[in-house]
Design an enzyme around this catalytic site. Structure first.
Site, PDB file in Angstrom:
ATOM      1  N   LYS A 161      59.233   6.767 -11.156  1.00 53.56           N
ATOM      2  CA  LYS A 161      59.887   5.785 -12.030  1.00 53.56           C
ATOM      3  C   LYS A 161      58.856   5.317 -13.064  1.00 53.56           C
ATOM      4  O   LYS A 161      58.220   4.275 -12.921  1.00 53.56           O
ATOM      5  CB  LYS A 161      60.410   4.617 -11.176  1.00 53.56           C
ATOM      6  CG  LYS A 161      61.327   3.663 -11.883  1.00 53.56           C
ATOM      7  CD  LYS A 161      61.962   2.700 -10.881  1.00 53.56           C
ATOM      8  CE  LYS A 161      62.633   1.515 -11.534  1.00 53.56           C
ATOM      9  NZ  LYS A 161      63.810   1.834 -12.345  1.00 53.56           N
TER      10      LYS A 161
HETATM   11  N1  PPE Z   1      68.394   5.741 -12.281  1.00 51.37           N
HETATM   12  C1  PPE Z   1      67.600   5.151 -13.192  1.00 51.37           C
HETATM   13  C2  PPE Z   1      67.206   5.916 -14.396  1.00 51.37           C
HETATM   14  C3  PPE Z   1      67.177   3.839 -12.996  1.00 51.37           C
HETATM   15  O1  PPE Z   1      66.394   3.262 -13.897  1.00 51.37           O
HETATM   16  C4  PPE Z   1      67.593   3.140 -11.845  1.00 51.37           C
HETATM   17  C5  PPE Z   1      67.165   1.727 -11.610  1.00 51.37           C
HETATM   18  C6  PPE Z   1      68.420   3.802 -10.909  1.00 51.37           C
HETATM   19  C7  PPE Z   1      68.785   5.112 -11.158  1.00 51.37           C
HETATM   20  C8  PPE Z   1      68.839   3.151  -9.625  1.00 51.37           C
HETATM   21  O2  PPE Z   1      67.752   3.013  -8.730  1.00 51.37           O
HETATM   22  P1  PPE Z   1      67.679   1.856  -7.654  1.00 51.37           P
HETATM   23  O3  PPE Z   1      67.437   0.584  -8.389  1.00 51.37           O
HETATM   24  O4  PPE Z   1      66.563   2.217  -6.771  1.00 51.37           O
HETATM   25  O5  PPE Z   1      68.990   1.827  -6.937  1.00 51.37           O
HETATM   26  N2  PPE Z   1      66.989   0.972 -12.788  1.00 51.37           N
HETATM   27  C9  PPE Z   1      66.205  -0.241 -12.735  1.00 51.37           C
HETATM   28  C10 PPE Z   1      65.804  -0.724 -14.106  1.00 51.37           C
HETATM   29  C11 PPE Z   1      66.810  -1.391 -14.943  1.00 51.37           C
HETATM   30  C12 PPE Z   1      66.215  -1.961 -16.205  1.00 51.37           C
HETATM   31  O6  PPE Z   1      66.957  -2.091 -17.199  1.00 51.37           O
HETATM   32  O7  PPE Z   1      65.030  -2.343 -16.225  1.00 51.37           O
HETATM   33  C13 PPE Z   1      66.879  -1.290 -11.855  1.00 51.37           C
HETATM   34  O8  PPE Z   1      68.084  -1.251 -11.641  1.00 51.37           O
HETATM   35  O9  PPE Z   1      66.150  -2.152 -11.368  1.00 51.37           O
END
Ligand code: PPE
Length: 321
Positions: A161
C-alpha cells in the site's frame, strides 16, 4: 467542507507524540519527489465495550509488508506500533476515529531516485472520518467503469500500500467525480474487474459472492477479508475469480469494501441500475453483521477488536510538546 483535523492536538513521530502543528517534513524529502511512502488506514470504533481498533494487528502487519517490498526498515516492532496507534488515539481523546500510520523516505542530504540513503520516518495521525463516499452512501452509490486501468502486477505491486500507487487512484477518482459518479471501478491490465480507487469490489450472482483475486492488481483489503469470513459464516458461498466487465451490468448485487468506505452498496454502473437499484439482500445481511461486530452488539468471535485502553492521562504521561 468541514475540517477533519479540527481539535486534533497530537501526532506520533518516530516514537514520540508531538504537537499537530509541528508534524511537518522538509520539501526535499524523498517521498515528496518519488512517491516513496507506505501507509495504512485503520478505524477505531466506539463499541459498547469501549473504544476498539478494528483488526489493528493485521493492518500493522500489512504496513510492515508494504515497507518490506521497498526495503524501508521500520525502527519499531509491530507491538510498538500497535501501542503507538492506541497512544495517539488516547492522547487525542477520540472515541471513534480513522488512524493513518505513514512510513516514508525522508530528508537525508541526498537527492535522486535511489532511496537507500534516505532516512525512514514514521508518523501516526488520527482524525474523525465520516462516510467516505457521501452521507447517502448506505443506500447505494453511482459508479462508472474507469477508462484508466489498474497498474499491472509486474509494474507496481498492489500488495504494497504505497503512496505512489495512489497517482493511478487519483486518475480514477478525478475522472469519476468530474463526471458525476461517486467512484470509478478500474479494470486490471488484462481487462478484468480490479477495484475502486480506494476500495475492493464484490458482486452477488445467483446467490454466490464473487470478488476479483489478488492477481487482478487489487490491494489485499482487510475489509475484503472480513467480508469473505462473515459471508462464509453466514453460509453464503464465496469465490475469488476473474470477473469480466460485462458482469458488472448483469449481476444481482454489487458493493465496495474498504476501511474508510466500510461496506458501500453500488446502485448503478455507468447509469445502468444494479439489481433493483437499491442494496440487495445479501449485501444487507453482510452489512448488518459487520455493523454488529464493530459496534460491539454482536460478539467479537474472531478477536478483531483491539481495545484502545482508558483515556486517562496522568501528569507524568502528558506528552512532550
Ligand atoms: N483498494 C485500495 C486501492 C485501497 O486504497 C483500499 C483502502 C482498499 C482496497 C481496501 O482495503 P482495506 O481498507 O484494507 O479494506 N483504502 C484506504 C485509503 C482511503 C483514502 O482515501 O485514503 C482506506 O480505506 O483506508
Amino acid at each position: 467542507m468541514t475540517n477533519p483535523f479540527a481539535g486534533i492536538r497530537w501526532i506520533w513521530k518516530n516514537g514520540q507524540l508531538i504537537d499537530f502543528e509541528k508534524a511537518t517534513v522538509h520539501v526535499l524529502s524523498h517521498a515528496l519527489h518519488y512517491g516513496s511512502g507506505v501507509f495504512e488506514g485503520i478505524r477505531c470504533y466506539d463499541t459498547r465495550q469501549g473504544s476498539a481498533v478494528f483488526r489493528l494487528r493485521e493492518h500493522i502487519r500489512r504496513l510492515e509488508n508494504s515497507a518490506k517490498v521497498y526495503r524501508m526498515p521500520i525502527a519499531f516492532t509491530g507491538e510498538e506500533l500497535i501501542d503507538a496507534c492506541c497512544e495517539t488515539i488516547r492522547a487525542n481523546d477520540l472515541p471513534a476515529c480513522y488512524i493513518r500510520p505513514i512510513v516514508f523516505r525522508g530528508f537525508g542530504h541526498t537527492i535522486g531516485v535511489n532511496p537507500l540513503h534516505n532516512p525512514v520516518d514514521i508518523f501516526i495521525a488520527c482524525w474523525s472520518w465520516g462516510k467516505y463516499l457521501g452521507e447517502e452512501a448506505e443506500s447505494g452509490v453511482d459508479v462508472c467503469v474507469s477508462s484508466w486501468r489498474r497498474i499491472a502486477a509486474d509494474s507496481m505491486p498492489a500488495v504494497s500500500k504505497a503512496t505512489g500507487n495512489y497517482l493511478n487512484g487519483q486518475l480514477i477518482k478525478i475522472e469519476a467525480v468530474t463526471n458525476g459518479y461517486a467512484e470509478g471501478l478500474a479494470l486490471d491490465a488484462r481487462g478484468f474487474v480490479s477495484e475502486g480507487s480506494g476500495e475492493n469490489v464484490f458482486m452477488v450472482q445467483d446467490g454466490v459472492l464473487l470478488t476479483p483475486p489478488l492477481a487482478a492488481s487489487v490491494l489485499q483489503g482487510i475489509t475484503r477479508d472480513t467480508v469473505i469470513k462473515i459471508a462464509r459464516d453466514l453460509g453464503i458461498p464465496v469465490r475469488e475469480e476473474q470477473i469480466p466487465r460485462g458482469q458488472l451490468y448483469t449481476c444481482d448485487e454489487l458493493f465496495m469494501t474498504g476501511t474508510a468506505a466500510e461496506i458501500t452498496p453500488i446502485r448503478s454502473v455507468d447509469r445502468n441500475p444494479v439489481g433493483h437499484g437499491c442494496p440487495g439482500e445479501v449485501t444487507q445481511r453482510i452489512m448488518a453483521e459487520f455493523r454488529g461486530i464493530v459496534s460491539g452488539e454482536i460478539a467479537d468471535r474472531y478477536g478483531w477488536l483491539h481495545p484502545v485502553g482508558a483515556a486517562v492521562r496522568q501528569a507524568a504521561a502528558v506528552p512532550e510538546r
